[in-house]
Design an enzyme around this catalytic site. Structure first.
Site, PDB file in Angstrom:
ATOM      1  CG  HIS A 198      -1.646  -1.229   1.517  1.00  0.00           C
ATOM      2  ND1 HIS A 198      -2.828  -1.544   0.863  1.00  0.00           N
ATOM      3  CD2 HIS A 198      -1.403  -2.256   2.375  1.00  0.00           C
ATOM      4  CE1 HIS A 198      -3.262  -2.710   1.298  1.00  0.00           C
ATOM      5  NE2 HIS A 198      -2.435  -3.155   2.217  1.00  0.00           N
TER       6      HIS A 198
HETATM    7  O1  RIB Z   1      -4.577  -0.267   5.121  1.00  0.00           O
HETATM    8  C1  RIB Z   1      -3.205  -0.262   4.793  1.00  0.00           C
HETATM    9  C2  RIB Z   1      -2.492   0.777   5.587  1.00  0.00           C
HETATM   10  O2  RIB Z   1      -2.626   0.484   6.975  1.00  0.00           O
HETATM   11  C3  RIB Z   1      -0.984   0.814   5.313  1.00  0.00           C
HETATM   12  O3  RIB Z   1      -0.532   2.123   5.475  1.00  0.00           O
HETATM   13  C4  RIB Z   1      -0.426  -0.075   6.401  1.00  0.00           C
HETATM   14  O4  RIB Z   1       0.909   0.289   6.760  1.00  0.00           O
HETATM   15  C5  RIB Z   1      -1.338   0.249   7.536  1.00  0.00           C
HETATM   16  O5  RIB Z   1      -0.872   1.444   8.146  1.00  0.00           O
END
Ligand code: RIB
Ligand code: CA
Length: 349
Positions: free
Chosen positions: A266
């Site tokens: 992500h």
């Molecule tokens: O949903 C994904 C996010 O939540 C990413 O930033 C992961 O590191 C968590 O913080």
């Protein structure tokens, strides 16, 4: 150069995002604000100091922010990112210190020092940014742009059936931020990378083998689900070794939750967008956050067609080319690993 201010909850994918930026010649990291999320804010700060020191990075300021969300109790995710937030990786303890400056002051003072030049990249809950815009209401206009990894648009959540983690940890902060960043000129409006696009960035173990090759690290390892839980890498390159150890934990988490033996990156994708918004096809929308829903609190909604009668306030990333992204991620982190102080490569000159 792109001047960046990071606000993170490091985390395994936050770590990979930091390494991607450290390996990106056009990135200039002006400071890192640490927010509680995946792990405690203090552990987030220690993780960032440790990665920076391992990589021989310059004296990038790492600031502590709020240790808890604005209103609701803190929820962390050791089951996703490991007790220290970096999976199975065990980084050398940093000698560098956490800055005495509060993260809220970092946001405001860095933006005011170079108005219109700094890109804010948030890959964790929006607690600190919300406190910063409350303290300095001019902040949204002082930034060149804001990029957020958060939310999920016309797509399931990963924390509740509809809410994404960064927003779900502190929905009240997210609401304050989306409202504060409304009304900006279109080219300054936030770019939001939600799960709808970041869950197309699924890193497979074979990409880690490519990373080892790019780093000149041996042996070239492809983590397998048949190996024992917590098996450690034997990679000769320290950066590759720690990345493989961190990512194995992430693979195990994704497998345990019936996704499969891969991991969604992500935050690194949001980092790429912060350096170059052309990485994503963007669509304008009015974005808001549900706060009151018994089942839907923390859910982000994109009003694509103006049904709320409000002007668009954000650009939602809706499509990208994951393979092209992985090529650049591997190239940049592989190059960073090769340049690591003391790294030896298989093709020693
Ligand atoms: O949903 C994904 C996010 O939540 C990413 O930033 C992961 O590191 C968590 O913080
Ligand atoms: Ca994160």
């Amino acid at each position: 150069m792109t001047k960046l201010l990071l606000d993170v909850d490091t985390g395994i994918d936050d770590s990979i995002a930091l390494l991607y930026l450290l390996g990106s010649p056009e990135a200039e990291i002006l400071g890192i604000s640490c927010t509680a999320g995946n792990v405690s804010a203090r552990q987030v700060a220690i993780n960032n100091l440790a990665w920076l020191e391992l990589c021989g990075a310059g004296p990038i300021e790492v600031c502590l922010g709020s240790e808890i969300p604005l209103i609701q109790p803190l929820k962390t995710s050791p089951e996703t990112h490991g007790p220290q937030g970096i999976g199975w990786a065990e980084l050398p303890a940093p000698s560098r210190e956490i800055s005495a400056r509060h993260a809220v002051n970092l946001w405001s003072e860095v933006a005011r020092r170079q108005p219109g030049e700094v890109v804010g990249l948030v890959t964790g809950p929006l607690t600190n940014l919300a406190l910063a815009v409350r303290t300095d209401p001019e902040l949204p206009r002082l930034l060149r742009r804001l990029v957020v990894m958060g939310g999920s648009f016309d797509h399931p959540g990963n924390t509740t059936p509809t809410a994404e983690w960064n927003i779900a940890v502190d929905p009240d902060a997210a609401k304050i931020v989306f409202d504060a960043f409304s009304g900006l000129p279109a080219d300054q409006q936030p770019i939001i990378c939600g799960l709808n696009i970041t869950e197309t960035i699924a890193l497979a173990p074979a990409q880690l083998a490519r990373l080892a090759e790019a780093a000149g690290s041996t042996p070239v390892e492809t983590p397998s689900p048949d190996e024992p839980v917590g098996a450690r890498s034997a990679a000769s390159n320290p950066l590759v070794r720690h990345v493989v150890d961190a990512m194995r934990f992430y693979f195990e988490f994704h497998r345990d939750w019936n996704w499969g033996w891969f991991a969604h990156l992500h935050d690194p994708f949001a980092a790429a967008v912060a350096l170059d918004p052309d990485w994503a096809e963007l669509r304008p929308a009015t974005v808001d956050v549900e706060l009151a829903g018994a089942l839907t609190r923390g859910t982000t909604i994109a009003d694509w067609g103006g049904k709320w009668g409000r002007e668009p306030n954000a650009w939602v990333a809706i499509r990208t080319d994951p393979e092209r992204f992985f090529d650049q991620l591997i190239d940049r982190i592989g190059g960073l690993a090769r340049r690591l102080p003391g790294a030896t490569t298989e093709t020693a000159d």
